[in-house]
Design a protein around this motif. Structure first.
Motif, mmCIF file in Angstrom:
data_model
loop_
_atom_site.group_PDB
_atom_site.id
_atom_site.type_symbol
_atom_site.label_atom_id
_atom_site.label_comp_id
_atom_site.label_asym_id
_atom_site.label_seq_id
_atom_site.Cartn_x
_atom_site.Cartn_y
_atom_site.Cartn_z
ATOM 1 N N LEU A 195 34.828 35.040 140.594
ATOM 2 C CA LEU A 195 35.495 36.344 140.586
ATOM 3 C C LEU A 195 36.577 36.403 139.509
ATOM 4 N N THR A 196 37.376 35.340 139.397
ATOM 5 C CA THR A 196 38.460 35.366 138.420
ATOM 6 C C THR A 196 37.931 35.356 136.989
ATOM 7 N N SER A 197 36.876 34.611 136.732
ATOM 8 C CA SER A 197 36.332 34.582 135.376
ATOM 9 C C SER A 197 35.688 35.907 135.001
ATOM 10 N N LEU A 198 34.970 36.531 135.924
ATOM 11 C CA LEU A 198 34.375 37.839 135.648
ATOM 12 C C LEU A 198 35.462 38.888 135.406
ATOM 13 N N THR A 199 36.530 38.811 136.194
ATOM 14 C CA THR A 199 37.636 39.759 136.004
ATOM 15 C C THR A 199 38.333 39.514 134.672
ATOM 16 N N ALA A 200 38.566 38.249 134.339
ATOM 17 C CA ALA A 200 39.186 37.922 133.062
ATOM 18 C C ALA A 200 38.319 38.394 131.902
ATOM 19 N N TRP A 201 37.012 38.193 131.999
ATOM 20 C CA TRP A 201 36.108 38.669 130.944
ATOM 21 C C TRP A 201 36.236 40.179 130.771
ATOM 22 N N TYR A 202 36.243 40.915 131.875
ATOM 23 C CA TYR A 202 36.327 42.376 131.810
ATOM 24 C C TYR A 202 37.665 42.824 131.233
ATOM 25 N N ALA A 203 38.695 41.990 131.427
ATOM 26 C CA ALA A 203 40.030 42.293 130.894
ATOM 27 C C ALA A 203 40.209 41.791 129.465
ATOM 28 N N GLY A 204 39.180 41.186 128.896
ATOM 29 C CA GLY A 204 39.268 40.692 127.527
ATOM 30 C C GLY A 204 40.085 39.424 127.392
ATOM 31 N N ARG A 205 40.117 38.633 128.456
ATOM 32 C CA ARG A 205 40.897 37.391 128.455
ATOM 33 C C ARG A 205 39.957 36.183 128.500
ATOM 34 N N PRO A 206 40.434 35.015 128.022
ATOM 35 C CA PRO A 206 39.609 33.804 128.086
ATOM 36 C C PRO A 206 39.294 33.434 129.528
ATOM 37 N N THR A 207 38.108 32.865 129.724
ATOM 38 C CA THR A 207 37.711 32.419 131.049
ATOM 39 C C THR A 207 37.709 30.898 131.091
ATOM 40 N N THR A 208 37.989 30.347 132.263
ATOM 41 C CA THR A 208 38.003 28.895 132.393
ATOM 42 C C THR A 208 36.657 28.347 132.850
ATOM 43 N N THR A 209 35.832 29.219 133.410
ATOM 44 C CA THR A 209 34.465 28.846 133.791
ATOM 45 C C THR A 209 33.513 29.869 133.183
ATOM 46 N N PRO A 210 32.261 29.502 132.966
ATOM 47 C CA PRO A 210 31.342 30.381 132.238
ATOM 48 C C PRO A 210 31.050 31.689 132.955
ATOM 49 N N VAL A 211 30.874 32.726 132.146
ATOM 50 C CA VAL A 211 30.297 33.991 132.597
ATOM 51 C C VAL A 211 28.899 34.042 131.999
ATOM 52 N N GLU A 212 27.911 34.182 132.850
ATOM 53 C CA GLU A 212 26.525 34.107 132.397
ATOM 54 C C GLU A 212 25.837 35.451 132.551
ATOM 55 N N GLY A 213 24.995 35.781 131.559
ATOM 56 C CA GLY A 213 24.263 37.032 131.573
ATOM 57 C C GLY A 213 24.455 37.776 130.272
ATOM 58 N N PRO A 214 23.718 38.857 130.085
ATOM 59 C CA PRO A 214 23.788 39.646 128.841
ATOM 60 C C PRO A 214 25.044 40.517 128.791
ATOM 61 N N GLU A 215 26.049 40.057 128.096
ATOM 62 C CA GLU A 215 27.335 40.764 128.067
ATOM 63 C C GLU A 215 27.250 42.013 127.181
ATOM 64 N N PRO A 216 27.603 43.179 127.708
ATOM 65 C CA PRO A 216 27.678 44.376 126.867
ATOM 66 C C PRO A 216 28.966 44.357 126.051
ATOM 67 N N GLU A 217 29.014 45.137 124.991
ATOM 68 C CA GLU A 217 30.252 45.285 124.225
ATOM 69 C C GLU A 217 31.131 46.306 124.942
ATOM 70 N N LEU A 218 32.262 45.846 125.440
ATOM 71 C CA LEU A 218 33.126 46.688 126.252
ATOM 72 C C LEU A 218 33.913 47.676 125.407
ATOM 73 N N LEU A 219 34.272 48.782 126.008
ATOM 74 C CA LEU A 219 35.124 49.777 125.370
ATOM 75 C C LEU A 219 36.572 49.306 125.409
ATOM 76 N N PRO A 220 37.483 49.969 124.666
ATOM 77 C CA PRO A 220 38.871 49.509 124.612
ATOM 78 C C PRO A 220 39.551 49.482 125.974
ATOM 79 N N TYR A 221 40.591 48.677 126.047
ATOM 80 C CA TYR A 221 41.425 48.590 127.249
ATOM 81 C C TYR A 221 42.042 49.959 127.505
ATOM 82 N N PRO A 222 41.965 50.457 128.733
ATOM 83 C CA PRO A 222 42.485 51.818 129.002
ATOM 84 C C PRO A 222 44.008 51.899 128.929
#
Length: 222
Positions: A195-222
């Motif tokens: 949960l923390t790594s997926l949230t960090a990925w969505y927030a544009g932050r480094p993750t400490t454990t892998p996020v796996e899957g086809p990552e889309p290019e996210l829009l800017p931080y709101p």
């Protein structure tokens, strides 16, 4: 979100920077182009600005978040970044202490009072405070990571960041330690991880454990 969550985040941040030395203060944060001095100055200035948001709101008034807007905000960060480490730490402590005291003065009937920040309310403002403290504690690069983000914070941040989901994408986050989260419509992209790594990925932050899957290019931080 409860005020206790903000106080817990504030304590973690101030404890992390306690005893900061000059070399560490001049070192790079995890935010591109910002040293830890820049980041500490930003959080202190944000805290002063939000203390004023709360104080004016409780008087039934609105005030600009930063006098002079974003250009003045950015100039103040640059001007304060190279201060001695002890001054940075003391300024942050004073600013955060003042902000927590301001939030303590908000009563049960005050949360709907308007503030200038995002043209929102005090209820949204305390959420913004929570985000600022939690995320930037990790951004300092001093050992704290998104792995320390509470599950309640992750749920809040994922909801806040929904504008990052690209058009035409049905984003599905499947944490190994939490409920499935979805947003958008269109081509399905399923990502897995903690949960923390997926949230960090969505927030544009480094993750400490892998996020796996086809990552889309996210829009800017709101």
């Amino acid at each position: 979100m409860a005020l206790i969550d903000v106080k817990t985040a504030a304590a973690r941040l101030t404890e992390l920077v306690d005893g900061l030395d000059e070399t560490t203060a001049r070192g790079d944060s995890l935010l591109p182009g910002w040293t830890r001095g820049h980041l500490i100055t930003h959080v202190a200035n944000f805290s002063y600005a939000f203390t004023r948001q709360v104080e004016y709101a409780l008087r039934g008034e609105l005030v600009e978040v930063y006098d002079g807007g974003r250009p003045a905000r950015n100039a103040a960060i640059d001007a304060g970044a190279d201060r001695p480490a002890a001054v940075l730490v003391e300024d942050l402590s004073q600013a955060v202490t003042g902000l927590l005291a301001a939030w303590d003065r908000v009563g049960p009937d005050d949360w709907s009072r308007p503030i200038s920040h995002r043209n929102s309310t005090l209820a949204h403002g305390i959420d913004a405070t929570w985000r600022e403290l939690e995320i930037h504690t990790s951004d300092l690069g001093l050992g704290a990571t998104p792995d320390e983000w509470p599950a309640t914070f992750c749920a809040h941040l994922l909801d806040f960041l929904r504008p990052r989901t690209p058009k035409g994408v049905h984003l599905v986050l499947q944490p190994s330690d939490g409920p499935v989260w979805e947003d958008g419509t269109g081509e399905e992209r399923v990502l897995t991880g903690t949960l923390t790594s997926l949230t960090a990925w969505y927030a544009g932050r480094p993750t400490t454990t892998p996020v796996e899957g086809p990552e889309p290019e996210l829009l800017p931080y709101p």
